[in-house]
Write a protein that holds these residues in place. Structure first.
Motif, PDB file in Angstrom:
ATOM      1  N   GLY A  88      -9.382   0.908 -14.156  1.00 51.65           N
ATOM      2  CA  GLY A  88      -8.661   0.344 -13.107  1.00 51.65           C
ATOM      3  C   GLY A  88      -8.372  -1.132 -13.156  1.00 51.65           C
ATOM      4  N   VAL A 132     -11.315  -1.934  -8.378  1.00 49.90           N
ATOM      5  CA  VAL A 132     -10.351  -0.975  -7.499  1.00 49.90           C
ATOM      6  C   VAL A 132     -10.905   0.484  -7.311  1.00 49.90           C
ATOM      7  CG1 VAL A 132      -9.029  -0.401  -9.515  1.00 49.90           C
ATOM      8  CG2 VAL A 132      -7.897  -0.469  -7.285  1.00 49.90           C
ATOM      9  N   GLU A 133     -11.561   0.837  -8.175  1.00 56.32           N
ATOM     10  CA  GLU A 133     -11.819   2.327  -8.117  1.00 56.32           C
ATOM     11  C   GLU A 133     -12.979   2.383  -6.816  1.00 56.32           C
ATOM     12  OE1 GLU A 133     -11.996   0.681 -10.916  1.00 56.32           O
ATOM     13  OE2 GLU A 133     -11.245   2.023 -12.836  1.00 56.32           O
ATOM     14  N   ALA A 142     -11.653   3.244  -2.813  1.00 56.97           N
ATOM     15  CA  ALA A 142     -11.567   4.405  -1.880  1.00 56.97           C
ATOM     16  C   ALA A 142     -12.102   5.082  -2.976  1.00 56.97           C
ATOM     17  CB  ALA A 142     -10.221   4.737  -1.325  1.00 56.97           C
ATOM     18  N   ARG A 143     -13.243   6.043  -2.617  1.00 57.28           N
ATOM     19  CA  ARG A 143     -13.695   6.985  -3.665  1.00 57.28           C
ATOM     20  C   ARG A 143     -12.768   7.964  -3.615  1.00 57.28           C
ATOM     21  NH1 ARG A 143     -18.784   5.425  -3.278  1.00 57.28           N
ATOM     22  NH2 ARG A 143     -17.993   3.468  -2.153  1.00 57.28           N
ATOM     23  N   GLU A 199     -11.404  10.502  -0.637  1.00 60.62           N
ATOM     24  CA  GLU A 199     -11.539   9.757   0.583  1.00 60.62           C
ATOM     25  C   GLU A 199      -9.904   9.166   0.605  1.00 60.62           C
ATOM     26  OE1 GLU A 199     -13.798   6.582   0.364  1.00 60.62           O
ATOM     27  OE2 GLU A 199     -15.940   7.529   0.417  1.00 60.62           O
ATOM     28  N   PRO A 200      -9.518   8.903   1.769  1.00 61.00           N
ATOM     29  CA  PRO A 200      -8.334   8.332   2.109  1.00 61.00           C
ATOM     30  C   PRO A 200      -8.180   7.093   1.580  1.00 61.00           C
ATOM     31  CG  PRO A 200      -9.403   8.514   4.174  1.00 61.00           C
ATOM     32  CD  PRO A 200     -10.336   9.319   3.082  1.00 61.00           C
ATOM     33  N   LEU A 201      -6.999   6.475   1.358  1.00 58.12           N
ATOM     34  CA  LEU A 201      -6.942   5.338   0.958  1.00 58.12           C
ATOM     35  C   LEU A 201      -7.398   4.162   1.512  1.00 58.12           C
ATOM     36  CD1 LEU A 201      -2.960   5.260  -0.598  1.00 58.12           C
ATOM     37  CD2 LEU A 201      -5.323   5.368  -1.867  1.00 58.12           C
ATOM     38  N   GLN A 213      -4.944  -0.516   0.471  1.00 59.98           N
ATOM     39  CA  GLN A 213      -4.029   0.386  -0.407  1.00 59.98           C
ATOM     40  C   GLN A 213      -3.040   1.055   0.196  1.00 59.98           C
ATOM     41  OE1 GLN A 213      -7.492   2.361  -1.661  1.00 59.98           O
ATOM     42  NE2 GLN A 213      -7.527   1.795  -3.824  1.00 59.98           N
ATOM     43  N   PHE A 260      -0.198  -1.233   0.957  1.00 55.97           N
ATOM     44  CA  PHE A 260       0.583  -1.513  -0.298  1.00 55.97           C
ATOM     45  C   PHE A 260       1.611  -0.184  -0.701  1.00 55.97           C
ATOM     46  CE2 PHE A 260      -0.041  -5.396  -3.018  1.00 55.97           C
ATOM     47  CZ  PHE A 260      -0.977  -5.817  -1.814  1.00 55.97           C
ATOM     48  N   ARG A 261       1.035   0.964  -0.217  1.00 54.18           N
ATOM     49  CA  ARG A 261       2.047   2.075  -0.579  1.00 54.18           C
ATOM     50  C   ARG A 261       3.019   1.993   0.619  1.00 54.18           C
ATOM     51  NH1 ARG A 261       2.900   7.354  -1.990  1.00 54.18           N
ATOM     52  NH2 ARG A 261       2.865   8.951  -0.404  1.00 54.18           N
ATOM     53  N   HIS A 290       5.670  -0.419  -0.358  1.00 52.97           N
ATOM     54  CA  HIS A 290       6.191  -0.684  -1.807  1.00 52.97           C
ATOM     55  C   HIS A 290       5.791  -1.903  -2.505  1.00 52.97           C
ATOM     56  CE1 HIS A 290       8.376  -0.003  -5.309  1.00 52.97           C
ATOM     57  NE2 HIS A 290       9.677  -0.450  -5.024  1.00 52.97           N
ATOM     58  N   THR A 325      -1.633  -4.671  -9.864  1.00 57.12           N
ATOM     59  CA  THR A 325      -2.191  -4.049  -8.574  1.00 57.12           C
ATOM     60  C   THR A 325      -3.597  -4.226  -8.084  1.00 57.12           C
ATOM     61  OG1 THR A 325      -0.033  -3.069  -8.464  1.00 57.12           O
ATOM     62  CG2 THR A 325      -1.751  -2.380  -6.826  1.00 57.12           C
ATOM     63  N   LEU A 329      -4.995  -6.571  -5.096  1.00 57.13           N
ATOM     64  CA  LEU A 329      -5.733  -5.756  -3.842  1.00 57.13           C
ATOM     65  C   LEU A 329      -7.103  -6.266  -3.471  1.00 57.13           C
ATOM     66  CD1 LEU A 329      -5.184  -1.814  -4.861  1.00 57.13           C
ATOM     67  CD2 LEU A 329      -3.840  -3.091  -2.994  1.00 57.13           C
ATOM     68  N   PRO A 351       8.089   6.730   0.377  1.00 54.04           N
ATOM     69  CA  PRO A 351       7.254   6.102  -0.527  1.00 54.04           C
ATOM     70  C   PRO A 351       7.240   6.899  -1.957  1.00 54.04           C
ATOM     71  CG  PRO A 351       6.418   7.201   1.441  1.00 54.04           C
ATOM     72  CD  PRO A 351       7.694   7.441   1.450  1.00 54.04           C
ATOM     73  N   ASP A 389       2.469   5.900  -6.416  1.00 55.16           N
ATOM     74  CA  ASP A 389       1.645   4.895  -5.821  1.00 55.16           C
ATOM     75  C   ASP A 389       0.139   5.406  -5.646  1.00 55.16           C
ATOM     76  OD1 ASP A 389       3.740   3.314  -6.159  1.00 55.16           O
ATOM     77  OD2 ASP A 389       3.932   3.305  -3.880  1.00 55.16           O
ATOM     78  N   LEU A 448      -2.788   3.069  -7.124  1.00 55.85           N
ATOM     79  CA  LEU A 448      -3.430   2.195  -6.036  1.00 55.85           C
ATOM     80  C   LEU A 448      -5.030   2.396  -6.142  1.00 55.85           C
ATOM     81  CD1 LEU A 448      -1.165   2.414  -3.052  1.00 55.85           C
ATOM     82  CD2 LEU A 448      -1.813   0.353  -4.062  1.00 55.85           C
ATOM     83  N   ARG A 449      -5.168   3.716  -6.694  1.00 54.33           N
ATOM     84  CA  ARG A 449      -6.601   3.910  -6.837  1.00 54.33           C
ATOM     85  C   ARG A 449      -7.173   3.533  -8.068  1.00 54.33           C
ATOM     86  NH1 ARG A 449      -8.439   7.833  -3.132  1.00 54.33           N
ATOM     87  NH2 ARG A 449      -7.204   8.640  -1.840  1.00 54.33           N
ATOM     88  N   GLY A 450      -6.388   3.053  -8.917  1.00 54.75           N
ATOM     89  CA  GLY A 450      -6.825   2.300 -10.404  1.00 54.75           C
ATOM     90  C   GLY A 450      -7.124   3.568 -11.182  1.00 54.75           C
ATOM     91  N   LEU A 451      -6.171   4.479 -11.055  1.00 52.64           N
ATOM     92  CA  LEU A 451      -6.369   5.871 -11.849  1.00 52.64           C
ATOM     93  C   LEU A 451      -5.231   6.002 -12.762  1.00 52.64           C
ATOM     94  CD1 LEU A 451      -7.715   8.259  -9.084  1.00 52.64           C
ATOM     95  CD2 LEU A 451      -9.105   7.187 -11.005  1.00 52.64           C
ATOM     96  N   ASP A 456      -6.037   1.922 -21.616  1.00 55.98           N
ATOM     97  CA  ASP A 456      -6.866   2.835 -20.903  1.00 55.98           C
ATOM     98  C   ASP A 456      -7.266   4.253 -21.797  1.00 55.98           C
ATOM     99  OD1 ASP A 456      -6.729   0.904 -19.302  1.00 55.98           O
ATOM    100  OD2 ASP A 456      -5.212   2.206 -17.698  1.00 55.98           O
ATOM    101  N   THR A 488      14.583   1.196  -0.771  1.00 57.70           N
ATOM    102  CA  THR A 488      13.285   0.423  -1.088  1.00 57.70           C
ATOM    103  C   THR A 488      13.170   0.281  -2.560  1.00 57.70           C
ATOM    104  OG1 THR A 488      12.398   1.592   0.755  1.00 57.70           O
ATOM    105  CG2 THR A 488      10.787   0.445  -0.662  1.00 57.70           C
TER     106      THR A 488
END
Lengths: 161, 294, 796
Positions: free
Chosen positions: A39, A79-80, A83-84, A87-89, A93, A96-97, A100, A108, A112, C11, C15, C19-22, C28, C680
């Motif tokens: 990430g 970044v990982e 939020a594990r 778990e919710p963001l 995060q 940002f969702r 947009h 990103t 963050l 949305p 995302d 956003l989770r880095g995944l 990668d 958006t």
């Protein structure tokens, strides 16, 4: 002549790792390739773009300008770790969702983590503060418009927590 | 863009660092915050055989009132200086300049000693040090010596330090009362090295200039102290004519270089413009300045 | 029907993962045992390779393979010319590794594979090349000088192409014009520079004979087919995947980049996976670049400022090779007329080789140059006739009732440059209404009294988007009820996983969040071209719409059979089908998908029930003749010709006449990209485009010295704007649907970047009008602004 590897202990996203690293291994490469935490992205490797930003003992730093050996004994959040899995963001995060605040998503993670420190230091930033605070993170997609909005929104979400 | 191989040692004390340096001399580089050195290593513009990492030398990280001023350990993070109430109160010029050093992520890691010793003539801290006649403490095999900024800087990216010496501390005098300070710089983008930066300090007595200090970045091979312009201000009422005269003098004595970001001619012009603006700001602040105590 | 998904601000599906880095970007991708490549690049702009000694590199521990040109054999042939054109008389494309001669700094010469990138770079540093430096030409001017050194020994005068186009009778119009005005304009070299550089990973399985390649590309399908031919493999044994791509901006539409051949070659040779990840220095010297034109333009006008004719002669810097043909200058020449009636137009251009990085399309692709020229001409006319530039525009706009409007030139795709729809006067008036020009003139006058210099600049453009050849899509409803969509082109931040999902969801009456979109994976969809020319949503979007409507038809047909009603009585919404007004008849899409596949081993309670309840015994074959299993369909869309989007931007700037600093105080955008699928996402595209445009107007330049050495090799020298340089951008949407495609869509990917240099030039002119300043080159910088001031004061 190859300099010997050095053993380090580092706590990344609340998990302890004991690893051996070459002295010249950059922290960014260590996180990505040795720990598999991809990430954290690498965009310039000279400290300008900010894509590789991580929290080192709570402070946002460029992981491309640090050696892995220097992280010995340190606590790192990538970044990982915001939020594990399952778990919710994290509020940043989530903001940002909602706003947009990302397009390709490459810059990103760094944005963050910079925003996390920015909002810790300044929980209610005005736009000027947000812009100054994120000037060290280049984004080529968003023109920063929704990044600024997302940080503003993140401040609201963090307030509610 | 990966560094060439090197050996690495993380020292815990200044003594250890000095011993390592004494052993390796020219082949070693000290690693402070690394915000300038690491890019150079990544690009292989420098390929030292050995890095001596100072980041675990706790004794070099401090900010304290000392001897009528503020002493800052070389390994103090720039961010700590930026946030220091003591610095804000006693060395307002330094506090003014700090947010202009890179971005906060750089200042979280970058150190005050590293920036001073890197001797980039475009950087803020060397010019602030030059402006305020800061003193740096240098330790080496022969003991400790103290240098003024003027004595420290030799030329582009080069100090007068021997390869076996370490810059351990910088001391800034407390700003005298009735003094106004200003740091102004003009960069292409926020966070970039400025094309030109100006540090100004003006002390007023009875609304005439008792002392003037001016130092610039980006107009020479080292931070430039504009002493001639300073002398012209002393004793004069700080009206626009006087300030413009000083700014004009600054333009005449600077010898900037051209590069892709600006011509020498433009930099010289900018030096005049920013000097005038910095002087105006410093004078305005001096008129409001409360007395300062350490 | 419930709310339409098309047009909704939902949305993005992509995302949470990003956003989770995944996300999974090329670097990668780490197949087991992957090795790492590095490239030895030419340090000279032009040189002969006398000898290469790789012995020291090979001897390093951890070095696995060192390849020079001869090692590549047949595979080292010049890469294909992507878009031939008869006017490109001297096309030249590079070989993966330079053989005898290098023609720009950064050209690949040796490819090294090692245990890791660190060792690979050690090996590159240990290679000894003996060079014989040759004289180089680093600019258009030096390349065209008498007796100039030749970039290619067999290309006389360094001229790759010359093209002349003409509409109407420009000469006649010039002869009878009230006034003729002339201007010389220059726009410098720049580049796309996405934050993720390029990258390639290749894995060859010798037992299966399969080659799998991951590339940070905008066009995996052409790469797949090309690699299959080059390596003599069946196409079905080659897969190319563009996973998450960290920005493209045209830089990644260029193909084949040398590394896209070198990395697979090494992987095949070694039987081990190989990765190469471009670093920033490599990107700034060896990835393709753009802009770089010099124009000489004349305009004939009547006494009222109506344009009678325009002549433009320009020189286009191609860099060292022309792998992408002459698309960029063709676009410049055909898009230059913009929203204006130009009945008499002559344009000719020469394409010139220089010893610099190759030039291929970068966001805007020739249009910012064309808009800069046209809009500077508008400003010139305004000044000559003492009119507001806005008024000159009004007098020359193509009117809404005049569509389709034929510019009279052949567009980049070989089709007509025929504007399909639009409303250009409306755009200008909306922007001006937002800015309040009367009020602005008052404030401008007040500010000038305080020696502050404000300026208003406007920039209009028309952008041909959504060109062919075609794209396709596969849409399938799975028994889970989720919808799967695959298309051949790629995504690099545009939000296709959402907008494509919205189009499918609209047709299928489901939630866009239940639609999974796969792009850029040749394993999932095997036909199409790629993401370029603001075409993705037009081409793939319509293809998805077409495929999804076929699936919808089948959904309704099967449901009608099961419910024993006419499909006209059915309603499809919220992921269920039922008889209108009878909620208890509702069948989920998942249940119908289960029924549609007569092999009934459904997993899960709902599906099992559906199978049990719904599937009735039938006579004869399970599949009637002509019937296919499942709820799926393929669809293709080939546009008849480009669809033309448009817009009008305006900004108010303040110029500091002491420092030359230009600050943007307000920035307003009107844009029209036809049907908006997700406002958006569209706004995001515009924001990013404007930011790049601001970069191109005030910050970003690629600079070479006279010897052809690049001087902008870091992000400290190539200045992309930060949060501090991009102001707040206000956006006004207008929608004039395209009549050319079912969804009425026009492209928007590049739009934001196009008019920015033009309007910044006009704004600076306006701010500094008291000094007689006229901007003739882009980008500006503070030093240039001061030079313009000095020049203006001297001639005033």
């Amino acid at each position: 002549m190859i300099p010997p590897e050095i053993a380090i202990t580092v706590r990344v996203n609340e998990r302890d790792y004991v690893e051996r690293v070459a002295p010249r291994l950059l922290l960014s490469d260590f996180l990505r390739h040795q720990l598999g935490l991809t990430g954290t992205h690498v965009g310039c490797e000279h400290g300008v773009c900010g894509a590789c930003t991580v929290l080192l003992d709570g402070a946002a730093v460029r992981s491309c300008l640090l050696l892995a050996v220097q992280a010995d004994g340190a606590r790192i959040t990538t970044v990982e770790g915001l939020a594990r899995d399952g778990e919710p963001l994290h509020p940043v995060q989530e903001a940002f969702r909602e706003m947009h605040g990302l397009q390709c998503g490459f810059c990103t993670p760094g944005v963050l983590l910079s925003a996390v420190e920015l909002l810790r230091d300044t929980p209610h930033p005005d736009d000027a503060t947000i812009r100054r605070g994120l000037a060290g993170n280049l984004c080529r997609c968003t023109g920063y418009q929704n990044i600024v909005r997302a940080v503003r929104r993140a401040a609201e979400l963090l307030d509610r927590r | 863009m990966k560094p060439a191989a090197f050996e690495y040692v993380a020292v815990r004390t200044t003594e250890e660092a000095l011993a390592e340096l004494a052993r390796d001399g020219q082949d070693a580089r000290l690693l402070a915050g690394g915000q300038s050195l690491m890019p150079i290593l990544n690009m292989r513009l420098a390929t030292p055989r050995r890095l001596i990492d100072l980041n675990r030398v706790g004794e070099l990280a401090y900010i304290r009132a000392h001897d009528g001023g503020v002493a800052i350990g070389a390994m103090t993070r720039q961010r700590a200086v930026e946030k220091s109430a003591l610095v804000a109160r006693c060395v307002p010029l330094l506090a003014d300049a700090m947010p202009w050093v890179g971005h906060f992520q750089i200042r979280n890691r970058g150190t005050i000693g590293g920036s001073l010793a890197h001797a980039d003539p475009a950087a803020e801290l060397p010019a602030v040090a030059a402006c305020l006649d800061a003193r740096v403490t240098v330790r080496g095999p022969a003991g400790t010596r103290t240098l003024t900024a003027d004595q420290l800087y030799w030329t582009y990216l080069t100090t007068t330090l021997a390869p076996t010496e370490i810059l351990t501390e910088v001391w800034f005098p407390t700003a005298p009362s009735r003094t106004g300070h200003a740091w102004l710089e003009f960069a292409r983008r926020h966070g970039d090295y400025a094309l030109v930066g100006v540090a100004a300090a003006i002390m007023l007595e009875e609304d005439s200039v008792a002392e003037a200090r001016l130092a610039l970045t980006g107009v020479g091979a080292r931070p430039v102290r504009a002493r001639d312009a300073e002398r012209r201000l002393v004793g004069r009422r700080p009206d626009d004519a006087a300030l413009a005269d000083a700014a004009e003098r600054v333009k005449q004595v600077t010898e900037p270089q051209s590069d892709i970001h600006a011509t020498a001619e433009y930099r010289r012009h900018l030096a005049g413009v920013l000097t005038l603006r910095a002087l105006r700001l410093a004078v305005a602040r001096a008129r409001q300045a409360p007395p300062v105590t350490t | 029907m419930t709310t339409r998904a098309i047009g909704a601000r939902i949305p993005r599906n992509e995302d949470p993962r990003l956003l989770r880095g995944l996300g999974c970007f090329v670097d990668d991708v780490n197949p087991a045992g992957v090795l790492h490549g590095a490239v030895l690049r030419s340090p000279h702009a032009h040189a002969r390779i006398v000898s290469i000694d790789t012995a020291r590199a090979r001897a390093l521990s951890g070095v696995v393979l060192v390849l020079t040109a001869p090692d590549l054999g047949e595979q080292n042939q010049p890469t294909p010319l992507l878009i031939p054109n008869p006017n490109l008389t001297h096309p030249r494309t590079p070989r993966p590794l330079a053989r005898d001669e290098v023609r720009f700094v950064g050209e690949p010469v040796v490819f090294v594979v090692a245990r890791d990138r660190y060792v690979a770079e050690d090996a590159v540093a240990a290679i000894d090349v003996t060079w014989e430096p040759l004289p180089a030409v680093a600019s258009i001017e030096t390349a065209l000088a008498d007796g100039a050194p030749l970039v290619h020994a067999d290309v006389p005068g360094n001229r790759a192409a010359r093209m002349v186009q003409r509409v109407g009778d420009p000469d006649g119009a010039f002869a009878s014009a009230a006034r003729v005005l002339h201007e010389q304009l220059f726009i410098e070299r720049s580049c796309g520079s996405p934050i993720e550089g390029r990258g390639v990973v290749a894995e060859y399985d010798p037992r299966a004979g399969t080659l799998r390649v991951w590339s940070s590309t905008q066009a995996p399908l052409p790469i797949k087919n090309g690699l299959a031919r080059l390596f003599g493999l069946p196409e079905f044994r080659v897969d190319v995947i563009a996973p998450d791509v960290g920005g493209g901006f045209g830089t990644k539409i260029m193909l084949f980049y040398p590394e896209e051949i070198l990395v697979p070659f090494a992987a095949v040779r070694l039987g081990r996976p190989v990765k190469w990840t471009e670093d920033r220095r490599e990107h700034l010297i060896a990835a393709t670049q753009e802009r770089g034109q010099r124009h000489d333009v004349e305009v004939a006008v009547d006494a009222d400022g109506r344009i009678l004719a325009l002549r433009d002669r320009f020189l286009h810097d191609a860099g060292a090779y022309t792998p992408y043909g002459i698309v960029v200058p063709i676009i410049t020449s055909t898009q230059l007329p913009g929203p204006y009636k130009l009945r008499n137009y002559a344009v000719e251009f020469d394409v010139v080789y220089t010893n610099t990085a190759m030039v291929t399309p970068y966001r805007g692709a020739g249009r910012p140059h064309g808009a800069f020229v046209m809009e500077r001409v508008i400003g010139l006319i305004a000044r000559e006739l003492s009119l507001e530039p806005a008024e000159v525009r009004r007098r020359n706009f193509i009117q809404p009732h005049e569509f389709p409007w034929d510019v009279g030139l052949t567009f980049q795709d070989g089709g007509p440059t025929r504007y399909d729809s639009g409303n250009y006067p409306l755009g200008l008036e909306l922007v001006l209404a937002r800015l309040g020009p009367g009020d602005f003139r008052r404030r401008q006058a007040e500010a000038r009294r305080e020696e502050r210099y404000l300026g208003l600049g406007i920039g209009c453009y028309v952008e041909g988007t959504g060109i062919g050849p075609y794209e396709g899509a596969h849409v399938r409803i799975e028994p889970s009820g989720r919808v799967f969509v695959a298309t051949g082109l790629t995504t690099q931040g545009q939000g296709h996983q959402t907008t494509f999902a919205q189009i499918a969801a609209d047709a299928l009456g489901c939630d866009p969040a239940d639609v999974t979109v796969v792009t850029g994976d040749t394993r999932k969809f095997n036909w199409g071209a790629g993401t370029f020319a603001s075409r993705a949503l037009v081409t793939s979007g319509n293809a998805i719409g077409i495929a999804a409507l076929k699936v919808r038809d089948k959904v309704l047909r099967i449901a009608a059979e099961l419910l024993e009603v006419s499909s006209d009585d059915l309603e499809l919404a919220g992921g269920v089908v039922g008889v209108r007004g009878m909620p208890d008849t509702a069948l989920t899409l998942g249940a119908l998908a289960t029924v549609a596949n007569p092999i009934r081993y459904a997993f899960g309670k709902e599906a099992a029930e559906a199978a049990l309840r719904l599937v009735k015994p039938r006579k004869g074959a399970v599949l009637a003749p002509g019937e296919e299993p499942g709820l799926e369909a393929y669809g293709y869309y080939a546009p008849p010709h480009a669809t033309f989007a448009s817009g009008c931007h305006a900004a108010i700037v303040e110029v500091d006449i002491a420092t030359g600093d230009v600050k943007i105080l307000r920035y307003v955008v009107q844009h029209d990209c036809g049907t908006v699928v997700n406002p958006t996402v569209v706004e995001g595209q515009i924001h990013g485009g404007v930011a790049q445009g601001i970069g191109g107007a005030l910050y970003e330049r690629i600079v070479y010295d006279e010897q052809g050495q690049p001087l902008t090799t870091t992000f400290m020298d190539f200045l992309m704007p930060t949060t501090m340089e991009v102001p707040e951008i206000e956006i006004i949407h207008t929608e004039t649907p395209s009549p050319l495609n079912p969804l009425g869509i026009k492209g928007v990917g590049e739009a934001g970047a196009i008019p920015v240099p033009a309007l910044i030039a006009e704004a600076v002119d306006d701010a500094l009008a008291p000094f007689g300043v006229r901007v003739r080159e882009m980008p500006l910088n503070p030093g240039r602004v001061l030079a313009l001031l000095a020049e203006g004061r001297a001639t005033a």
